[in-house]
Design a protein around this motif. Structure first.
Motif, mmCIF file in Angstrom:
data_model
loop_
_atom_site.group_PDB
_atom_site.id
_atom_site.type_symbol
_atom_site.label_atom_id
_atom_site.label_comp_id
_atom_site.label_asym_id
_atom_site.label_seq_id
_atom_site.Cartn_x
_atom_site.Cartn_y
_atom_site.Cartn_z
ATOM 1 N N VAL A 79 38.172 49.521 39.148
ATOM 2 C CA VAL A 79 37.530 48.289 39.585
ATOM 3 C C VAL A 79 37.257 48.457 41.076
ATOM 4 C CG1 VAL A 79 37.695 45.787 39.787
ATOM 5 C CG2 VAL A 79 38.797 46.957 37.849
ATOM 6 N N PRO A 80 36.013 48.852 41.420
ATOM 7 C CA PRO A 80 35.686 49.033 42.835
ATOM 8 C C PRO A 80 35.686 47.689 43.559
ATOM 9 C CG PRO A 80 33.939 49.894 41.398
ATOM 10 C CD PRO A 80 34.898 49.154 40.545
ATOM 11 N N TYR A 81 36.060 47.739 44.822
ATOM 12 C CA TYR A 81 36.027 46.523 45.625
ATOM 13 C C TYR A 81 35.735 46.856 47.082
ATOM 14 C CZ TYR A 81 40.791 47.514 47.308
ATOM 15 O OH TYR A 81 41.886 48.093 47.898
ATOM 16 N N ARG A 82 35.285 45.838 47.794
ATOM 17 C CA ARG A 82 35.079 45.956 49.242
ATOM 18 C C ARG A 82 36.234 45.208 49.891
ATOM 19 N NH1 ARG A 82 29.879 43.740 49.972
ATOM 20 N NH2 ARG A 82 30.849 41.713 50.300
ATOM 21 N N PRO A 83 37.004 45.885 50.741
ATOM 22 C CA PRO A 83 38.191 45.260 51.333
ATOM 23 C C PRO A 83 37.855 44.024 52.165
ATOM 24 C CG PRO A 83 38.159 47.625 51.766
ATOM 25 C CD PRO A 83 36.831 47.271 51.179
ATOM 26 N N ALA A 84 38.818 43.135 52.255
ATOM 27 C CA ALA A 84 38.648 41.904 53.033
ATOM 28 C C ALA A 84 38.380 42.209 54.507
ATOM 29 C CB ALA A 84 39.889 41.034 52.890
ATOM 30 N N GLN A 85 38.851 43.345 54.995
ATOM 31 C CA GLN A 85 38.660 43.705 56.400
ATOM 32 C C GLN A 85 37.220 44.088 56.717
ATOM 33 O OE1 GLN A 85 40.861 44.950 54.291
ATOM 34 N NE2 GLN A 85 42.894 45.007 55.179
ATOM 35 N N ASP A 86 36.424 44.365 55.707
ATOM 36 C CA ASP A 86 35.020 44.707 55.916
ATOM 37 C C ASP A 86 34.302 43.508 56.536
ATOM 38 O OD1 ASP A 86 32.050 44.818 54.959
ATOM 39 O OD2 ASP A 86 32.800 46.844 54.569
ATOM 40 N N GLU A 87 33.388 43.767 57.450
ATOM 41 C CA GLU A 87 32.679 42.669 58.133
ATOM 42 C C GLU A 87 31.931 41.753 57.169
ATOM 43 O OE1 GLU A 87 28.644 45.109 59.351
ATOM 44 O OE2 GLU A 87 30.370 45.187 60.705
ATOM 45 N N ARG A 88 31.603 42.265 55.982
ATOM 46 C CA ARG A 88 30.912 41.450 54.976
ATOM 47 C C ARG A 88 31.886 40.654 54.118
ATOM 48 N NH1 ARG A 88 28.151 46.345 52.289
ATOM 49 N NH2 ARG A 88 30.151 47.138 52.992
ATOM 50 N N GLY A 89 33.182 40.922 54.276
ATOM 51 C CA GLY A 89 34.196 40.217 53.507
ATOM 52 C C GLY A 89 34.501 40.876 52.177
ATOM 53 N N PHE A 90 35.483 40.329 51.512
ATOM 54 C CA PHE A 90 35.957 40.870 50.250
ATOM 55 C C PHE A 90 34.908 40.706 49.155
ATOM 56 C CE2 PHE A 90 38.135 40.211 46.133
ATOM 57 C CZ PHE A 90 38.746 41.448 46.022
ATOM 58 N N ALA A 91 34.793 41.730 48.317
ATOM 59 C CA ALA A 91 33.935 41.661 47.123
ATOM 60 C C ALA A 91 34.557 42.542 46.052
ATOM 61 C CB ALA A 91 32.518 42.128 47.426
ATOM 62 N N VAL A 92 34.379 42.142 44.822
ATOM 63 C CA VAL A 92 34.820 42.947 43.688
ATOM 64 C C VAL A 92 33.571 43.317 42.885
ATOM 65 C CG1 VAL A 92 35.354 40.933 42.241
ATOM 66 C CG2 VAL A 92 36.439 43.106 41.748
ATOM 67 N N HIS A 93 33.519 44.560 42.449
ATOM 68 C CA HIS A 93 32.340 45.090 41.774
ATOM 69 C C HIS A 93 32.612 45.324 40.282
ATOM 70 C CE1 HIS A 93 30.770 45.464 45.782
ATOM 71 N NE2 HIS A 93 31.753 46.275 46.126
ATOM 72 N N LYS A 94 31.578 45.693 39.574
ATOM 73 C CA LYS A 94 31.684 45.927 38.135
ATOM 74 C C LYS A 94 32.664 47.065 37.838
ATOM 75 C CE LYS A 94 27.300 46.672 37.797
ATOM 76 N NZ LYS A 94 25.934 46.968 37.352
ATOM 77 N N PRO A 95 33.546 46.877 36.857
ATOM 78 C CA PRO A 95 34.455 47.958 36.465
ATOM 79 C C PRO A 95 33.676 49.183 35.992
ATOM 80 C CG PRO A 95 35.170 45.889 35.529
ATOM 81 C CD PRO A 95 33.804 45.655 36.107
ATOM 82 N N LYS A 96 34.240 50.330 36.261
ATOM 83 C CA LYS A 96 33.663 51.610 35.834
ATOM 84 C C LYS A 96 34.627 52.233 34.833
ATOM 85 C CE LYS A 96 30.726 50.933 39.197
ATOM 86 N NZ LYS A 96 29.773 49.885 38.960
ATOM 87 N N PHE A 97 34.235 52.240 33.566
ATOM 88 C CA PHE A 97 35.071 52.825 32.526
ATOM 89 C C PHE A 97 34.943 54.344 32.596
ATOM 90 C CE2 PHE A 97 34.561 48.509 31.208
ATOM 91 C CZ PHE A 97 35.741 48.196 30.566
ATOM 92 N N MET A 98 36.077 55.023 32.622
ATOM 93 C CA MET A 98 36.101 56.476 32.718
ATOM 94 C C MET A 98 36.593 57.042 31.389
ATOM 95 S SD MET A 98 37.647 56.764 36.575
ATOM 96 C CE MET A 98 39.013 55.662 36.311
ATOM 97 N N ASN A 99 36.183 58.232 31.088
ATOM 98 C CA ASN A 99 36.601 58.894 29.847
ATOM 99 C C ASN A 99 36.329 58.015 28.630
ATOM 100 O OD1 ASN A 99 37.578 60.927 31.529
ATOM 101 N ND2 ASN A 99 39.624 60.061 31.553
#
Length: 162
Positions: A105-125
């Protein structure tokens, strides 16, 4: 694998909730007993990597009372845009036919100037063309939604551009 995918969704959502304020997630091991009750252990070690390894060992060994378990750890994946923060989720369904699933589950950390974000899960294998994949993916999202506090954070910060 459906029940284990729900379990993975629930604990992935919990992980999203934890990192939404900018903290590094202490690796967590969530599990389900035969009676449907969930439990969770934080893998608290002086070294984060040691905690993640201990979680992987526990996930591999299992426990006789668990029907499924999931390890959620903070890490990175490489996407088209480069190295990206992500919660790495490994789930196991125990029993005579052990099954596993991995996703990030990729995300952009809260410390990023754009703020926290969570992205679409990436299913592996995963074989996305397998007819069972849709049901497993849906179960993951149902599990995430069942963690109401965490799902509210996930939903409020969803950025599907990644």
């Amino acid at each position: 694998m459906i029940e284990t995918a729900r379990l993975a969704g629930f604990f992935a959502a919990h992980g999203v909730w934890c990192v939404s304020e900018g903290e590094t997630l202490v690796p967590l091991l969530g599990y389900e007993h035969a009676d449907g009750e969930y439990g969770m252990n934080r893998m608290m070690f002086d070294d984060y990597a040691e905690g993640a390894r201990a979680g992987q060992d526990a996930l591999e060994d299992g426990d006789p009372s668990w029907v499924g378990a999931v390890l959620v750890a903070d890490g990175y994946i490489h996407l088209d845009q480069g190295k990206t923060d992500a919660l790495i989720v490994e789930a196991v369904q125990y029993g005579p036919y052990r099954q596993t699933m991995q996703l990030a589950v990729p995300y952009r950390p809260a410390q990023d100037e754009r703020g926290f974000a969570v992205h679409k899960p990436k299913f592996m294998n995963a074989d996305c063309d397998d007819p069972a994949f849709d049901a497993v993916a849906e179960a993951f999202f149902v599990g995430a939604a069942s963690h109401t506090e965490a799902h509210a954070v996930w939903d409020a910060h969803l950025d599907e551009s990644v």
